[in-house]
Write a protein that holds these residues in place. Structure first.
Motif, PDB file in Angstrom:
ATOM      1  N   UNK A   1       0.828  -1.199   0.000  1.00  0.00           N
ATOM      2  CA  UNK A   1       0.000   0.000   0.000  1.00  0.00           C
ATOM      3  C   UNK A   1       0.864   1.250   0.000  1.00  0.00           C
ATOM      4  N   UNK A   2       0.222   2.356  -0.383  1.00  0.00           N
ATOM      5  CA  UNK A   2       0.845   3.674  -0.284  1.00  0.00           C
ATOM      6  C   UNK A   2       0.477   4.262   1.073  1.00  0.00           C
ATOM      7  N   UNK A   3       1.378   5.060   1.621  1.00  0.00           N
ATOM      8  CA  UNK A   3       1.130   5.736   2.889  1.00  0.00           C
ATOM      9  C   UNK A   3       1.637   7.163   2.754  1.00  0.00           C
ATOM     10  N   UNK A   4       0.733   8.118   2.979  1.00  0.00           N
ATOM     11  CA  UNK A   4       1.061   9.536   2.843  1.00  0.00           C
ATOM     12  C   UNK A   4       0.856  10.239   4.173  1.00  0.00           C
ATOM     13  N   UNK A   5       1.812  11.087   4.529  1.00  0.00           N
ATOM     14  CA  UNK A   5       1.737  11.895   5.733  1.00  0.00           C
ATOM     15  C   UNK A   5       1.762  13.362   5.322  1.00  0.00           C
ATOM     16  N   UNK A   6       0.780  14.129   5.784  1.00  0.00           N
ATOM     17  CA  UNK A   6       0.767  15.583   5.575  1.00  0.00           C
ATOM     18  C   UNK A   6       0.820  16.241   6.948  1.00  0.00           C
ATOM     19  N   UNK A   7       1.808  17.124   7.099  1.00  0.00           N
ATOM     20  CA  UNK A   7       1.968  17.797   8.400  1.00  0.00           C
ATOM     21  C   UNK A   7       0.731  18.625   8.699  1.00  0.00           C
TER      22      UNK A   7
END
Length: 149
Positions: A139-145
């Motif tokens: 899977x893809x995992x994205x973090x946005x501050x």
């Protein structure tokens, strides 16, 4: 006193909005699971990464990692645990722009590859069941501050 090499991880510290997407195990295709991640110092020698997913019916709702360092081996290490009771150890690299985790264990090989920006981390988890000959994306995992944190 904070280890110089560990201090390089300070750019990861913060509150993040997290999204898991493009996972082979999520139905229907295109499902995105929202979550939050907190990355914080644990004393002067470790970084604690706690992720909680808030989607309905999704098995892996909590993941925790402790990032540390082996000075004699000149290497980062990560210990992982999730709410399934899974415990794993990963080798880690981090240069401020690329963050990787990898393990080559008897059950299967696994890796995390992420591009790190000031306010955005885009990564993917991959697995190999043939000792790293071929890889599939988990899977893809994205973090946005989070601006409010």
């Amino acid at each position: 006193m904070r280890n110089t090499e560990l201090a390089r991880l300070d750019g990861l510290v913060g509150q993040w909005t997290t999204a898991m997407s493009d996972a082979w195990f999520l139905e229907p295709k295109g499902t995105e699971v929202p979550g939050t991640t907190t990355i914080e110092w644990l004393g002067e020698s470790f970084v604690l990464v706690r992720t909680r997913f808030s989607g309905d019916e999704h098995e892996h709702s909590e993941m925790t990692m402790v990032l540390g360092r082996s000075d004699p081996n000149d290497a980062y290490v990560a210990l992982y645990h999730d709410d399934r009771g899974v415990c794993r150890e990963f080798a880690m690299t981090y240069d401020g722009e690329r963050w990787t985790l990898s393990r080559e264990d008897p059950d299967f090989h696994q890796r995390w590859i992420a591009d790190v920006g000031l306010d955005l981390i885009r990564g993917r988890w991959e697995a190999s069941e043939d000792a790293g000959v071929t890889w599939r994306k988990d899977y893809d995992l994205t973090f946005e501050r989070r601006a409010d944190a």
